[in-house]
Enzyme design. Structure first.
Site, PDB file in Angstrom:
ATOM      1  N   ARG A  89       0.855  -1.180   0.000  1.00 45.01           N
ATOM      2  CA  ARG A  89       0.000   0.000   0.000  1.00 45.01           C
ATOM      3  C   ARG A  89       0.895   1.235   0.000  1.00 45.01           C
ATOM      4  NH1 ARG A  89      -4.808  -1.421  -1.970  1.00 45.01           N
ATOM      5  NH2 ARG A  89      -5.763  -3.145  -0.798  1.00 45.01           N
ATOM      6  N   ALA A 128     -10.383  -8.005  -0.893  1.00 41.62           N
ATOM      7  CA  ALA A 128     -11.229  -6.810  -0.888  1.00 41.62           C
ATOM      8  C   ALA A 128     -11.110  -6.096  -2.219  1.00 41.62           C
ATOM      9  CB  ALA A 128     -10.822  -5.872   0.248  1.00 41.62           C
ATOM     10  N   GLU A 133      -1.079  -6.470  -7.052  1.00 45.69           N
ATOM     11  CA  GLU A 133      -1.665  -7.792  -6.831  1.00 45.69           C
ATOM     12  C   GLU A 133      -0.796  -8.939  -7.341  1.00 45.69           C
ATOM     13  OE1 GLU A 133      -5.404  -7.314  -8.777  1.00 45.69           O
ATOM     14  OE2 GLU A 133      -6.386  -6.543  -6.987  1.00 45.69           O
ATOM     15  N   GLU A 166      -8.802 -12.574  -6.021  1.00 40.82           N
ATOM     16  CA  GLU A 166      -7.595 -12.340  -5.226  1.00 40.82           C
ATOM     17  C   GLU A 166      -7.091 -13.584  -4.510  1.00 40.82           C
ATOM     18  OE1 GLU A 166      -7.838  -7.582  -4.308  1.00 40.82           O
ATOM     19  OE2 GLU A 166      -8.039  -8.979  -2.617  1.00 40.82           O
ATOM     20  N   GLU A 213     -14.286 -10.677  -5.618  1.00 44.18           N
ATOM     21  CA  GLU A 213     -12.968 -10.369  -5.068  1.00 44.18           C
ATOM     22  C   GLU A 213     -12.326 -11.598  -4.426  1.00 44.18           C
ATOM     23  OE1 GLU A 213     -11.275  -7.767  -5.581  1.00 44.18           O
ATOM     24  OE2 GLU A 213     -12.808  -6.423  -6.377  1.00 44.18           O
TER      25      GLU A 213
END
Length: 203
Positions: A68, A80, A150, A101, A97
């Site tokens: 992040r 998320a 990701e 993910e 999601e």
């Protein structure tokens, strides 16, 4: 007094957009306050998000680690994503999601907790779902291509009590992850019987 958040909207006498990006806008509203005073309030306009506490049969929670940039951290998080598909229900977005993910499907869904991430500076809402009765999506069936942050996200299954301890010890910082982990642990005491259905309305 009944403890319950309620909708309220004070008069906006002027509004100015300073920035419009791919996901967010930054805006200043001039708001009429009590006793006819007015004050400027700067905030981020956000489409909202969904997150998933995926819990397996051994009551382990699925966590992913993602970079992040604003926080300059690798954070352990829940699967998320944004509410960015027109007409998609919140639980359908959460299922998408989880599949994209983490590569899992879930048969049983409940609403776990609703959050405003930082209500003094953003209107972002996150609904965190509890997903159980999980199955792994076969390799090659998912079709989702990971990009940017990701790529190569590690996935870990953490026993729920251990995840609670890590949140309380300051080892997990992502707000929906902390809230979701603690809410799932609290809900487990009643066997998840008190949770709202997956399609519960937002208030």
């Amino acid at each position: 007094m009944k403890i319950r958040d309620t909708p309220e909207e004070w008069d906006v006498v002027a509004s100015k957009e300073h920035f419009g990006g791919r996901v967010i806008e930054v805006r200043t509203d001039t708001v009429r306050m009590p006793r006819e005073q007015v004050a400027d309030r700067d905030y981020v306009v956000h489409p909202g998000s969904v997150a998933v506490v995926a819990l397996d049969a051994d009551e382990r929670v699925l966590l992913i680690r993602q970079y992040r940039h604003p926080a300059r951290h690798l954070l352990w998080e829940l699967p998320a994503g944004l509410r960015d598909v027109q007409g998609e229900s919140l639980v359908a977005g959460a299922a998408r999601e989880l599949a994209e993910e983490a590569g899992y499907r879930a048969e049983t869904w409940h609403t776990l907790v609703d959050l405003y991430t930082s209500p003094g500076m953003s209107n972002e809402r996150i609904r965190v779902f509890l997903a159980r009765d999980l199955t792994k999506i076969p390799e090659g069936e998912n079709g989702f291509v990971h990009q940017h942050e990701e790529i190569d996200m590690p996935v870990e299954w953490v026993p729920l009590p251990d995840a609670v301890e890590k949140a309380l010890m300051g080892m997990i910082h992502n707000s929906p992850a902390v809230a979701g982990i603690l809410a799932a642990y609290a809900a487990s005491v009643e066997g998840f019987a008190l949770l709202r259905p997956a399609d519960a309305p937002e208030e």
